[in-house]
Design an enzyme around this catalytic site. Structure first.
Site, PDB file in Angstrom:
ATOM      1  N   GLY A 119      41.963  47.511 -20.990  1.00 26.35           N
ATOM      2  CA  GLY A 119      40.924  47.827 -20.013  1.00 26.35           C
ATOM      3  C   GLY A 119      40.637  49.303 -19.975  1.00 26.35           C
ATOM      4  O   GLY A 119      41.548  50.113 -19.785  1.00 26.35           O
ATOM      5  N   TYR A 169      42.963  39.277 -30.921  1.00 28.59           N
ATOM      6  CA  TYR A 169      42.300  40.555 -30.665  1.00 28.59           C
ATOM      7  C   TYR A 169      42.963  41.428 -29.610  1.00 28.59           C
ATOM      8  O   TYR A 169      43.223  42.603 -29.844  1.00 28.59           O
ATOM      9  CB  TYR A 169      40.846  40.296 -30.269  1.00 28.59           C
ATOM     10  CG  TYR A 169      40.076  41.534 -29.838  1.00 28.59           C
ATOM     11  CD1 TYR A 169      39.534  42.401 -30.785  1.00 28.59           C
ATOM     12  CD2 TYR A 169      39.897  41.830 -28.495  1.00 28.59           C
ATOM     13  CE1 TYR A 169      38.828  43.537 -30.394  1.00 28.59           C
ATOM     14  CE2 TYR A 169      39.192  42.958 -28.096  1.00 28.59           C
ATOM     15  CZ  TYR A 169      38.660  43.813 -29.047  1.00 28.59           C
ATOM     16  OH  TYR A 169      37.972  44.928 -28.657  1.00 28.59           O
ATOM     17  N   ASN A 199      45.178  40.158 -13.585  1.00 28.70           N
ATOM     18  CA  ASN A 199      44.590  39.967 -14.910  1.00 28.70           C
ATOM     19  C   ASN A 199      44.188  38.512 -15.047  1.00 28.70           C
ATOM     20  O   ASN A 199      45.039  37.620 -14.965  1.00 28.70           O
ATOM     21  CB  ASN A 199      45.602  40.337 -15.997  1.00 28.70           C
ATOM     22  CG  ASN A 199      45.114  39.972 -17.390  1.00 28.70           C
ATOM     23  OD1 ASN A 199      43.914  40.006 -17.669  1.00 28.70           O
ATOM     24  ND2 ASN A 199      46.035  39.617 -18.260  1.00 28.70           N
ATOM     25  N   GLY A 200      42.916  38.237 -15.221  1.00 26.37           N
ATOM     26  CA  GLY A 200      42.472  36.859 -15.372  1.00 26.37           C
ATOM     27  C   GLY A 200      41.223  36.570 -14.566  1.00 26.37           C
ATOM     28  O   GLY A 200      40.467  37.473 -14.198  1.00 26.37           O
ATOM     29  N   CYS A 246      42.601  42.479 -18.334  1.00 24.99           N
ATOM     30  CA  CYS A 246      43.125  43.692 -17.738  1.00 24.99           C
ATOM     31  C   CYS A 246      44.584  43.851 -18.127  1.00 24.99           C
ATOM     32  O   CYS A 246      45.190  42.953 -18.712  1.00 24.99           O
ATOM     33  CB  CYS A 246      42.997  43.653 -16.214  1.00 24.99           C
ATOM     34  SG  CYS A 246      41.303  43.500 -15.607  1.00 24.99           S
TER      35      CYS A 246
END
Length: 502
Positions: free
Chosen positions: A28, A257, A101-102, A2
């Site tokens: 996201g 990426y 995020n995670g 995210c």
């Protein structure tokens, strides 16, 4: 994966958070949310969809205040509902919002502790809600009408003792300010920026430095592993090491990426790392096939361009753009569901026949995850007239689940799991397949000034940084996060509306 952002400003932050989220949209595309505060009044807008679709002018006008946080979601846990869009909120104590995020690796045990021990209610299946409630529960133990920085850091020290996994967080505490913190291994990224104005300093936290650049903030530094950063509503900065740093191991897939090439994470340029990936890959091509017959190198847009250009230059082979990309279709890897990913590839890429016809083509991609996209792209290249289609991955084979917030949870969905490179080549239809070696990938991402010696590369190596990933845990991920499970959730959204009582 995210994207998160938090700003404490000297003027309204709604537009700046919106702009930052558009820059972080690649992290996201499932949902977006903004939470702001003005004089104790909390304003929230969140929903499923892209940033541009979730926020209209009427919503932006209502997001008042000089303090706020934002979030774009990529549903690693199969979250498909609007009520699971972030930031999440609990009204006690003080009122706390949180964007995450995670992924927590001990979420099951934490959920049980929260429900039965802390007597808190959980209404979603998201580990972000669990993280929020752990923070709220620890802050609840503080006395007094107003929290001090020491109170907040003390609560976070307790949170770090309880929570395991990879995470970066921004949190808004009503009447106080914004808090940001990062897991003790530094797996998930978080950067701190500052901008000086005539009224005083402004502070910003974000997943990537590119969000700071876009808004005119100066990159101060990365938030350290296990560190918390607190900016109060008067724009005063406080920092504290809340968790012990064991090994600083940022996620290497950020450089492969996820991150934008113009970002700098842990003092490592994503762009330069990808250049070095291409150089290392070229060395391997020359080593394995010194008499190769590659006529042209073509990247699969957009993430692989930098690596492909360096690879072509090192080999002395022509570099050409052979695919035109429809930029109005999202990143296929982070789309929920295999069927949706398959349908999107043909609509996203179209071949320029002149660059393929009669040539031996080396296609370069950043990685190969499920293999479906790679197979379709190779088929498109053959239809465009390529004589031979070779395929190069700037990353090693993805053979293991990722458990720290990237949607690689089920080994059976990874094309390289349990297969040799030759077997993968046959499955995706390549005449020859070459992967980056893991040692070369790590060397490409290292930088002398970054002081990073190792990375979390668990999806390539199967070695999990946190040391708490068991076979039982991976089995639970299969039951919760496989594509077929997500499909059932989308078909029956009410089936996931559960009260977590383990």
């Amino acid at each position: 994966m995210c994207g998160i952002v938090g700003i404490v400003g000297q003027s309204p932050v709604n537009q700046r958070i919106y702009d930052a989220l558009t820059v972080l949209q690649h992290r996201g595309q499932d949902a977006a949310g903004i939470m702001t505060e003005r004089e104790g009044e909390l304003c929230v807008r969140k929903d499923v969809g892209l940033v541009r679709d979730v926020f209209q002018q009427r919503h932006m006008m209502q997001l008042a205040g000089n303090v706020g946080i934002g979030h774009v979601r990529y549903p690693t846990a199969g979250c498909d509902r609007a009520d699971e869009a972030q930031p999440f909120y609990v009204n006690s104590p003080f009122g706390i919002g949180l964007g995450h995020n995670g992924n927590l690796t001990n979420v099951a045990a934490l959920s049980e502790d929260l429900v039965h021990g802390d007597r808190r209610h959980l209404n979603t299946s998201s580990d972000s809600e669990v993280l929020l409630n752990v923070f709220a529960s620890e802050l609840q133990k503080c006395s007094g009408a107003r929290l001090s920085p020491q109170d907040i850091f003390g609560a976070l020290e307790a949170l770090f003792r309880r929570c395991q996994g990879g995470f970066a967080v921004v949190s808004l505490i009503v009447g106080h300010g914004v808090v940001g913190f990062r897991d003790v291994h530094g797996i998930r990224p978080l950067v701190l920026g500052r901008r000086d104005t005539p009224r005083g300093p402004e502070w910003m936290l974000a997943s990537e430095s590119v969000a700071l650049d876009m808004l005119g903030f100066r990159l101060v530094r990365d938030v350290n592993p296990g560190e918390a950063v607190y900016v109060d509503d008067q724009a005063r900065l406080f920092t504290h090491q809340c968790g012990p740093v064991e090994r600083h191991t940022p996620c290497i897939f950020e450089y492969v990426y996820f991150a934008r090439p113009d970002s700098i994470i842990d003092n490592i340029s994503v762009h330069k790392a990808r250049m070095r990936m291409g150089e290392r890959l070229a060395e391997k091509v020359r080593r394995l096939r010194p008499d190769h017959d590659i006529d042209v190198v073509i990247p699969i847009p957009d993430t692989s361009r930098t690596s492909a250009m360096q690879l072509a230059s090192a080999l002395g082979v022509k570099y050409r753009e052979g695919f035109v990309k429809n930029r109005y279709i999202g990143r296929t890897f982070i789309m929920p569901g295999q069927e949706m990913r398959q349908k999107s590839v043909r609509g996203k890429l179209n071949a320029i026949d002149l660059e393929f016809r009669g040539r031996n083509v080396l296609l370069v991609d950043d990685s190969i995850v499920r293999g479906t996209t790679s197979a379709q792209i190779i088929e498109i290249a053959r239809e465009a007239g390529a004589s031979k289609v070779y395929f190069a991955s700037a990353a090693p084979p993805v053979r293991y689940p990722n458990v720290y917030g990237i949607d690689m949870p089920v080994a059976s969905e990874l094309v390289a799991a349990g297969r040799s490179e030759e077997e993968v080549a046959r499955i995706i239809g390549a005449d020859w397949l070459i992967y980056q070696d893991l040692n070369d990938l790590v060397a490409a991402c290292r930088h002398d000034n970054a002081h990073i010696q190792e990375f979390d590369a668990s999806c390539f190596s199967g070695e999990y940084t946190t040391g708490d990933v068991t076979a039982d845990y991976l089995g639970r991920l299969v039951r919760e996060r496989a594509d077929e499970v997500k499909a059932r959730r989308r078909a029956d959204p009410q089936a996931t509306r559960v009260i977590r009582a383990i």
